[in-house]
Design a protein around this motif. Structure first.
Motif, mmCIF file in Angstrom:
data_model
loop_
_atom_site.group_PDB
_atom_site.id
_atom_site.type_symbol
_atom_site.label_atom_id
_atom_site.label_comp_id
_atom_site.label_asym_id
_atom_site.label_seq_id
_atom_site.Cartn_x
_atom_site.Cartn_y
_atom_site.Cartn_z
ATOM 1 N N THR A 198 1.156 -1.205 0.304
ATOM 2 C CA THR A 198 -0.289 -0.058 0.351
ATOM 3 C C THR A 198 1.113 1.296 0.204
ATOM 4 O O THR A 198 1.986 1.534 1.253
ATOM 5 C CB THR A 198 -1.260 -0.229 1.064
ATOM 6 O OG1 THR A 198 -1.822 -1.278 0.796
ATOM 7 C CG2 THR A 198 -1.568 1.077 1.111
ATOM 8 N N LEU A 199 0.225 2.041 -1.119
ATOM 9 C CA LEU A 199 1.545 3.229 -0.645
ATOM 10 C C LEU A 199 0.258 4.761 -0.768
ATOM 11 O O LEU A 199 -0.680 4.328 -1.972
ATOM 12 C CB LEU A 199 2.124 3.146 -2.063
ATOM 13 C CG LEU A 199 2.778 4.917 -2.562
ATOM 14 C CD1 LEU A 199 4.060 5.042 -2.039
ATOM 15 C CD2 LEU A 199 3.118 5.271 -3.723
ATOM 16 N N ASN A 200 0.339 5.294 -0.100
ATOM 17 C CA ASN A 200 -0.172 7.055 0.462
ATOM 18 C C ASN A 200 0.295 7.529 -1.395
ATOM 19 O O ASN A 200 1.329 7.743 -1.172
ATOM 20 C CB ASN A 200 -0.139 7.371 1.631
ATOM 21 C CG ASN A 200 -1.492 8.079 1.426
ATOM 22 O OD1 ASN A 200 -1.166 9.377 0.802
ATOM 23 N ND2 ASN A 200 -1.970 8.783 2.907
ATOM 24 N N ILE A 201 -0.685 8.229 -1.707
ATOM 25 C CA ILE A 201 -0.823 8.971 -2.956
ATOM 26 C C ILE A 201 -0.196 9.769 -2.180
ATOM 27 O O ILE A 201 0.757 10.960 -3.948
ATOM 28 C CB ILE A 201 -1.791 8.713 -4.228
ATOM 29 C CG1 ILE A 201 -2.693 9.530 -3.291
ATOM 30 C CG2 ILE A 201 -2.527 7.781 -4.806
ATOM 31 C CD1 ILE A 201 -4.137 9.452 -5.021
ATOM 32 N N GLU A 202 -0.178 10.668 -1.660
ATOM 33 C CA GLU A 202 0.225 12.291 -1.284
ATOM 34 C C GLU A 202 2.352 11.483 -0.966
ATOM 35 O O GLU A 202 2.342 12.598 -1.706
ATOM 36 C CB GLU A 202 -0.092 12.122 -0.336
ATOM 37 C CG GLU A 202 0.838 11.532 0.870
ATOM 38 C CD GLU A 202 0.241 12.432 2.429
ATOM 39 O OE1 GLU A 202 1.009 11.918 3.266
ATOM 40 O OE2 GLU A 202 0.069 12.949 2.412
ATOM 41 N N GLU A 203 2.662 10.638 -1.695
ATOM 42 C CA GLU A 203 3.615 10.642 -1.777
ATOM 43 C C GLU A 203 4.653 11.210 -2.851
ATOM 44 O O GLU A 203 5.672 11.544 -3.316
ATOM 45 C CB GLU A 203 4.901 8.916 -1.160
ATOM 46 C CG GLU A 203 4.177 9.116 0.318
ATOM 47 C CD GLU A 203 5.519 9.456 1.128
ATOM 48 O OE1 GLU A 203 6.610 10.202 0.579
ATOM 49 O OE2 GLU A 203 5.269 9.756 1.903
ATOM 50 N N ALA A 204 3.677 11.299 -4.071
ATOM 51 C CA ALA A 204 3.818 12.038 -5.572
ATOM 52 C C ALA A 204 3.892 13.146 -5.529
ATOM 53 O O ALA A 204 4.062 13.286 -6.549
ATOM 54 C CB ALA A 204 2.425 10.962 -6.122
ATOM 55 N N ASP A 205 3.764 13.672 -4.398
ATOM 56 C CA ASP A 205 3.313 15.323 -3.983
ATOM 57 C C ASP A 205 4.978 15.259 -3.525
ATOM 58 O O ASP A 205 5.177 15.484 -1.919
ATOM 59 C CB ASP A 205 2.260 15.711 -3.181
ATOM 60 C CG ASP A 205 2.336 17.227 -3.658
ATOM 61 O OD1 ASP A 205 3.180 17.892 -3.622
ATOM 62 O OD2 ASP A 205 1.390 17.933 -3.786
ATOM 63 N N ASP A 206 5.746 16.395 -4.649
ATOM 64 C CA ASP A 206 7.270 16.411 -4.259
ATOM 65 C C ASP A 206 7.344 17.169 -2.687
ATOM 66 O O ASP A 206 8.149 16.820 -2.070
ATOM 67 C CB ASP A 206 7.470 17.298 -5.565
ATOM 68 C CG ASP A 206 7.782 16.418 -7.533
ATOM 69 O OD1 ASP A 206 8.147 14.881 -6.500
ATOM 70 O OD2 ASP A 206 8.433 16.759 -7.659
ATOM 71 N N ALA A 207 6.550 18.591 -3.439
ATOM 72 C CA ALA A 207 6.390 19.368 -2.105
ATOM 73 C C ALA A 207 5.372 18.427 -0.497
ATOM 74 O O ALA A 207 6.259 18.601 0.837
ATOM 75 C CB ALA A 207 5.428 20.577 -1.892
ATOM 76 N N VAL A 208 4.800 17.192 -0.325
ATOM 77 C CA VAL A 208 4.455 16.538 0.622
ATOM 78 C C VAL A 208 5.828 16.214 0.945
ATOM 79 O O VAL A 208 5.669 15.541 1.838
ATOM 80 C CB VAL A 208 3.044 16.068 0.447
ATOM 81 C CG1 VAL A 208 2.405 15.088 1.495
ATOM 82 C CG2 VAL A 208 1.794 17.390 -0.043
ATOM 83 N N ARG A 209 6.053 14.861 -0.103
ATOM 84 C CA ARG A 209 7.212 14.204 -0.247
ATOM 85 C C ARG A 209 7.927 14.690 0.625
ATOM 86 O O ARG A 209 9.119 14.592 2.672
ATOM 87 C CB ARG A 209 7.351 13.689 -0.516
ATOM 88 C CG ARG A 209 8.195 11.797 -0.562
ATOM 89 C CD ARG A 209 9.213 10.994 -2.216
ATOM 90 N NE ARG A 209 9.397 12.306 -2.770
ATOM 91 C CZ ARG A 209 9.306 12.019 -4.268
ATOM 92 N NH1 ARG A 209 7.565 12.529 -4.337
ATOM 93 N NH2 ARG A 209 10.079 13.298 -5.155
ATOM 94 N N GLU A 210 8.593 16.523 0.326
ATOM 95 C CA GLU A 210 9.812 16.755 0.966
ATOM 96 C C GLU A 210 9.456 17.078 2.848
ATOM 97 O O GLU A 210 10.838 17.257 3.978
ATOM 98 C CB GLU A 210 9.821 18.299 0.191
ATOM 99 C CG GLU A 210 11.528 18.363 1.163
ATOM 100 C CD GLU A 210 12.331 18.103 0.821
ATOM 101 O OE1 GLU A 210 13.001 18.438 1.680
ATOM 102 O OE2 GLU A 210 12.927 16.725 0.386
#
Length: 410
Positions: free
Chosen positions: A213-225
């Protein structure tokens, strides 16, 4: 992060291909420290017009030749139309051989989707009683994808799928078992859920029972950083997440319940220790002060399962980056670095017939990562490879390597 503690039966993998490490170490032996300068090869993939093309491409921008990735051969192919609608042939084979003998391909059904999948499927009659396969080796692993009615969902899926295709291509090249839990191996296969948070329901990235399972917010560069900074992590990427979580899957598949388990516990620790308590302690107290001497990351110190997954992920990082460097013609003559190479005392066992190859593999990585970090610093960026390999970490990497090579045979 693991969602549970699934128990998997041990069985011989469907694939026994071992070509990636063999090819990589052969090149390291002849190309990483060449006695004579050799002509640069550019990237490993080239269009029929001679221009370099890349893993993600579906069209050559120079001559507009269609391109497709064949996961069975591990290569990007220039294509020409086949004799039937929506079929394709490898351009070189179609030119050099009788068209009747040239294998036919179809594109993955996700080619025209937001995923933009450029992978190919061999055109073959379906097995009796089964529908023809429309999805490629990577896309058929998906169980749930982001909401495609929303632009944010389409954008996230495109980024996630690109990272996942790179992961799956590497797993296949290493000869690891990769089968869909949905359509190929319900008991021991793998599947992916790419999910978004819902009101009152937070999606946790993790693995359990073959489902990643992967939370798709990790595809948002700003959120991931932001997450990376808040958790004091030196490195956080989509590909890194997928490599880490698939490491949990392969622990279940290749280590748990096999002869590897005793050696695992000796090296990584006893995984039967409370997982929830270990994570709670890690988030409250942080890693031990001397973690760098024993672990590849601070998070790896939290529990043996996480130590394995972090080490597994790093093994995949090393293998893919070295292969890419060699594909571009980079060699040790480009690297001026004096370092003390690791010796046999850093190996998990002295009885590995590939010990010399593995040590050369690690030494090449130490040299390459030093160069990558200097290049990054010259751009004013943080180190591209913010990891330190201690002898203990190399020993763990060697164990991962032996499991990958041994395919759980023990």
């Amino acid at each position: 992060m693991r969602a549970d503690m699934p128990q998997c039966d041990v069985a011989s993998p469907a694939r026994t291909m071992q070509r990636l490490f063999d090819s990589l170490t052969q090149q390291l032996g002849t190309a990483w420290k060449p006695t004579v300068l050799r002509p640069r090869r550019g990237h490993a993939y080239r269009c029929r017009c001679g221009r370099p093309v890349f893993f993600r491409n579906s069209l050559c921008l120079a001559c507009h030749t269609e391109l497709g990735f064949d996961p069975e051969r591990g290569t990007l192919l220039p294509l020409v139309p086949g004799p039937f609608v929506s079929t394709w042939m490898e351009a070189a084979a179609a030119t050099n051989g009788a068209s009747a003998d040239v294998p036919l391909y179809t594109r993955c059904a996700n080619y025209d989707s937001a995923a933009g999948c450029n992978w190919l499927l061999p055109l073959a009659a379906p097995a009796a009683g089964r529908s023809p396969q429309l999805l490629c080796r990577a896309c058929r692993l998906n169980r749930m994808i982001p909401n495609q009615a929303e632009e944010a969902g389409r954008e996230a899926w495109a980024k996630i799928e690109l990272a996942k295709r790179r992961l799956v291509a590497q797993l296949l090249a290493l000869g690891l078992p990769v089968a869909s839990k949905l359509s190929e191996d319900p008991q021991r296969g793998i599947a992916f859920d790419f999910l978004a948070d819902q009101p009152g329901a937070r999606v946790m990235t993790g693995h359990g029972g073959g489902i990643i399972t992967l939370n798709i917010e990790e595809a948002d560069d700003a959120v991931r950083e932001r997450n990376r900074a808040e958790l004091h992590e030196p490195y956080r990427t989509l590909l890194g997440h997928l490599r880490h979580e698939v490491g949990h899957y392969y622990w279940d598949r290749l280590v748990d319940g096999t002869p590897w388990l005793e050696s695992f516990r000796t090296l990584f620790g006893d995984e039967r220790a409370s997982y929830s308590e270990a994570l709670r302690r890690n988030y409250e107290q942080g890693p031990p002060h001397d973690w760098v001497d024993h672990y590849i990351s601070g998070y790896a110190s939290s529990h043996p399962w996480e130590d394995w997954a972090e080490t597994w992920s790093h093994y995949l990082h090393i293998t893919d980056t070295l292969e890419t460097a060699l594909g571009f013609g980079l060699d040790a003559s480009d690297v001026e670095l004096e370092s003390e190479p690791f010796g046999a005392d850093a190996l998990e066992t002295a009885f590995d017939p590939e010990a010399t190859k593995f040590l050369a593999f690690i030494s090449a990585w130490v040299e390459l990562s030093a160069l990558l970090n200097e290049l990054s610093r010259s751009m004013g960026q943080p180190d591209l490879c913010p990891f330190v390999l201690s002898r203990t970490v190399v020993r763990k990497l060697h164990f991962v390597h032996r499991v990958v090579r041994g395919q759980g045979a023990g």
